[in-house]
Design an enzyme around this catalytic site. Structure first.
Site, PDB file in Angstrom:
ATOM      1  N   LYS A   1       0.859  -1.200   0.000  1.00 12.58           N
ATOM      2  CA  LYS A   1       0.000   0.000   0.000  1.00 12.58           C
ATOM      3  C   LYS A   1       0.891   1.245   0.000  1.00 12.58           C
ATOM      4  O   LYS A   1       0.633   2.213  -0.704  1.00 12.58           O
ATOM      5  CB  LYS A   1      -0.877  -0.006   1.245  1.00 12.58           C
ATOM      6  CG  LYS A   1      -1.510   1.324   1.597  1.00 12.58           C
ATOM      7  CD  LYS A   1      -2.377   1.248   2.832  1.00 12.58           C
ATOM      8  CE  LYS A   1      -1.625   1.522   4.088  1.00 12.58           C
ATOM      9  NZ  LYS A   1      -1.358   2.943   4.355  1.00 12.58           N
TER      10      LYS A   1
ATOM     11  N   CYS B   1      -4.731   7.709   9.297  1.00 10.27           N
ATOM     12  CA  CYS B   1      -4.997   7.145  10.631  1.00 10.27           C
ATOM     13  C   CYS B   1      -4.751   8.182  11.727  1.00 10.27           C
ATOM     14  O   CYS B   1      -3.818   8.955  11.685  1.00 10.27           O
ATOM     15  CB  CYS B   1      -4.075   5.947  10.873  1.00 10.27           C
ATOM     16  SG  CYS B   1      -4.499   4.561   9.853  1.00 10.27           S
TER      17      CYS B   1
ATOM     18  N   ASP C   1       4.377   0.099  12.245  1.00 10.99           N
ATOM     19  CA  ASP C   1       3.139  -0.530  11.742  1.00 10.99           C
ATOM     20  C   ASP C   1       3.026  -1.981  12.177  1.00 10.99           C
ATOM     21  O   ASP C   1       1.960  -2.581  12.070  1.00 10.99           O
ATOM     22  CB  ASP C   1       3.108  -0.475  10.206  1.00 10.99           C
ATOM     23  CG  ASP C   1       3.287   0.927   9.697  1.00 10.99           C
ATOM     24  OD1 ASP C   1       3.865   1.099   8.622  1.00 10.99           O
ATOM     25  OD2 ASP C   1       2.877   1.854  10.412  1.00 10.99           O
TER      26      ASP C   1
ATOM     27  N   VAL D   1       7.949   6.189  17.182  1.00 10.55           N
ATOM     28  CA  VAL D   1       7.726   6.935  15.933  1.00 10.55           C
ATOM     29  C   VAL D   1       6.532   7.873  16.050  1.00 10.55           C
ATOM     30  O   VAL D   1       6.583   9.030  15.646  1.00 10.55           O
ATOM     31  CB  VAL D   1       7.531   5.960  14.743  1.00 10.55           C
ATOM     32  CG1 VAL D   1       7.244   6.728  13.462  1.00 10.55           C
ATOM     33  CG2 VAL D   1       8.764   5.072  14.584  1.00 10.55           C
TER      34      VAL D   1
END
Ligand code: EPZ
Length: 470
Positions: A55, A153, A342, A364
């Site tokens: 993605k 997000c 992630d 992060v």
């Protein structure tokens, strides 16, 4: 009984009315995040899933096509709403995007590119952060750009100061308007000497997409070097760009006058691969992730081994399963080649089943551990330290914004009714519900489908017992 969404369901029907079809899941074209899953947990996930192109590369390579004089071909593009958002933004700018012969093949023809009308861009922008990357290409192409306020997000403030400072450095004039920013470059864009305050993925992509056609040379220091960044560099080099990089996060770009279209197969999605690996650990299952490659996942695989998981690297993918009881680990998220931020959310679900006290330092983003509240509702024992933890041996330098989660396990998980907060947190809820005893409800599932192609079909393939309701 399993019911898969079969094509676009214009009205909400109960699963009983739909009957149970096993059909290729068709992503609805509208971002209907309100979808609800009813999941019956307690069964291990077993089987094979294929991950397609990343993605976080495919969406950027699509924007890069704007820089070419001729049509580009991008392969292995996942059918997810983040890609559809970029596709509609390109369409709004007169770029013709057609499906190619292969599944996941896109043809992008920029020859008709025009300035878009603000309301058109606005209509598409809210669901993603990608629009900010249109700045450089549109300034080169049209001398101006309007970029609406960004979505994406909710995992922190997600400012764009690095992006705007870089664009000003290239000679762009940046004007803040209600609802977005207007940029112009009356004198064109010139090469710049830029040092990023932090190796930001997005800001590095911003510089790459702007520098390749700027007049003169650009030196970018403290750059992000994620595999997706290196793949974007490969795309730009195929277009005729002159880009080199040095071992100390320095990227050098020599601007060229024209670029041509590329033909590129996107790198595989490391985040999706790590997500399914975490699902195998959390549900004590066994999942073969087709398309996953070892090189780009070295740090993740080390953690799988340390937590008591097992993996077999094969030619066409990686098999993940538990190797026995899971045991606690300490993980610090970091920029590549560290443990990706992630990856921490799905991993934390597996850590709720690990014996002992695990710690995840999220360095992060400043607010990416809020999703754990719902896991506690399901029986987990997770304490979030909003200002991080001091002390202890650290490899990653402490950052002001960092947070930490302390997870005590193993704790049996039980069903709950939860609402998806963000992409990776939402995926984590699905695997937690699959690991839990009882029937859970997971709401706003559409957010997960921003980044996970054919989610329902893959869950069905792995033996998950669920219904799409409402
Ligand atoms: C990309 O986001 C990814 N998204 C994220 O993946 C990923 O978590 C992130 O990189 C880090 O790897 C896409 O590629 C679409 P950053 P990005 O700029 O580029 C701060 C997912 O799950 N920052 O590297 O937005 C920022 O606040 C998503 O697929 C500034 O302060 O991330 C953060 O603390 C979630 N100012 C840090 O840098 C800026 O101008 C890293 O952000 C830009 C960033």
């Amino acid at each position: 009984m399993k019911t898969l969404v079969d094509g676009v369901q214009p009205t909400r029907t109960s699963s009983a009315e739909r009957g149970s079809h096993r059909s290729q899941e068709a992503e609805s074209s509208v971002q209907n995040t309100a979808e609800v899953l009813r999941i019956r947990g307690g069964r291990p996930l077993r089987g094979r899933v294929e991950v397609k192109g990343a993605k976080n590369l495919a969406t950027k390579a699509m924007v890069a096509a704007l820089l070419g004089e001729t049509t580009s071909v991008l392969r292995d593009v996942p059918d997810i709403s983040d890609v559809r958002v970029v596709r509609s933004l390109l369409d709004a700018h007169g770029v013709r995007v057609d499906n190619g012969a292969e599944e996941g093949e896109l043809h992008l023809d920029p020859s008709g590119a025009v300035s878009a009308h603000i309301e058109e861009i606005d209509a598409h922008a809210g669901a993603s952060r990608i629009p900010i990357l249109f700045c450089g290409p549109l300034l080169h192409l049209l001398g101006e750009a309007f970029i609406p306020d960004l979505g994406g997000c909710r995992i922190g403030d997600r400012p764009i100061d690095f992006h705007l400072d870089a664009l000003r450095n290239f000679g762009a004039i940046v004007e803040k308007l209600p609802g977005g920013i207007r940029l112009s470059a009356p004198a064109g864009l010139r090469g710049a000497d830029i040092r990023l305050p932090y190796p930001s993925v997005g800001a590095t992509e911003q510089v790459l997409l702007t520098a390749v056609r700027a007049r003169g040379a650009t030196e970018l220091r403290n750059a992000a070097i994620e595999p997706e960044i290196m793949d974007l560099i490969a795309v730009l080099q195929k277009m005729g760009a002159i880009i080199s990089y040095e071992p100390n996060r320095v990227i050098l770009i020599e601007g060229v006058d024209t670029l041509r279209g590329y033909d590129h197969r996107a790198i595989f999605d490391r985040n999706e691969a790590a997500s399914w690996a975490a699902a195998a650990l959390a549900t004590d299952g066994e999942i073969f992730v087709g398309g996953a490659k070892q090189q780009e996942m070295l740090t993740f695989l080390n953690v799988v081994r340390k937590v008591g998981g097992d993996f077999d690297v094969r030619e066409d993918g990686i098999l993940f399963r538990r190797g026995g009881d899971l045991r606690a680990v300490t993980v610090e998220t970091d920029v590549h080649p560290g443990f990706m931020t992630d990856w921490q959310q799905p991993l934390i679900v597996a850590l709720t089943q690990a014996h002992g006290e695990s710690v995840v330092h999220e360095t992060v983003y400043e607010n990416r551990l809020g999703f754990t509240a719902a896991l506690n509702k399901m029986g987990a024992d997770i304490v979030v330290h909003p200002n991080g933890l001091s002390g202890g041996v650290r490899r990653v330098p402490r950052r002001e914004l960092e947070q930490a989660a302390v997870i005590h396990g193993p704790t049996p998980l039980h069903a709950a009714d939860v609402v998806v907060p963000d992409l990776r947190g939402g995926y984590s809820y699905v695997i937690a519900a699959l690991a839990a005893e009882g029937e859970s409800i997971v709401r706003n599932v559409g957010i997960i489908r921003r980044g996970y192609e054919k989610l329902f079909t893959k869950l069905d393939t792995l033996g998950a017992d669920f219904d799409v309701v409402g």
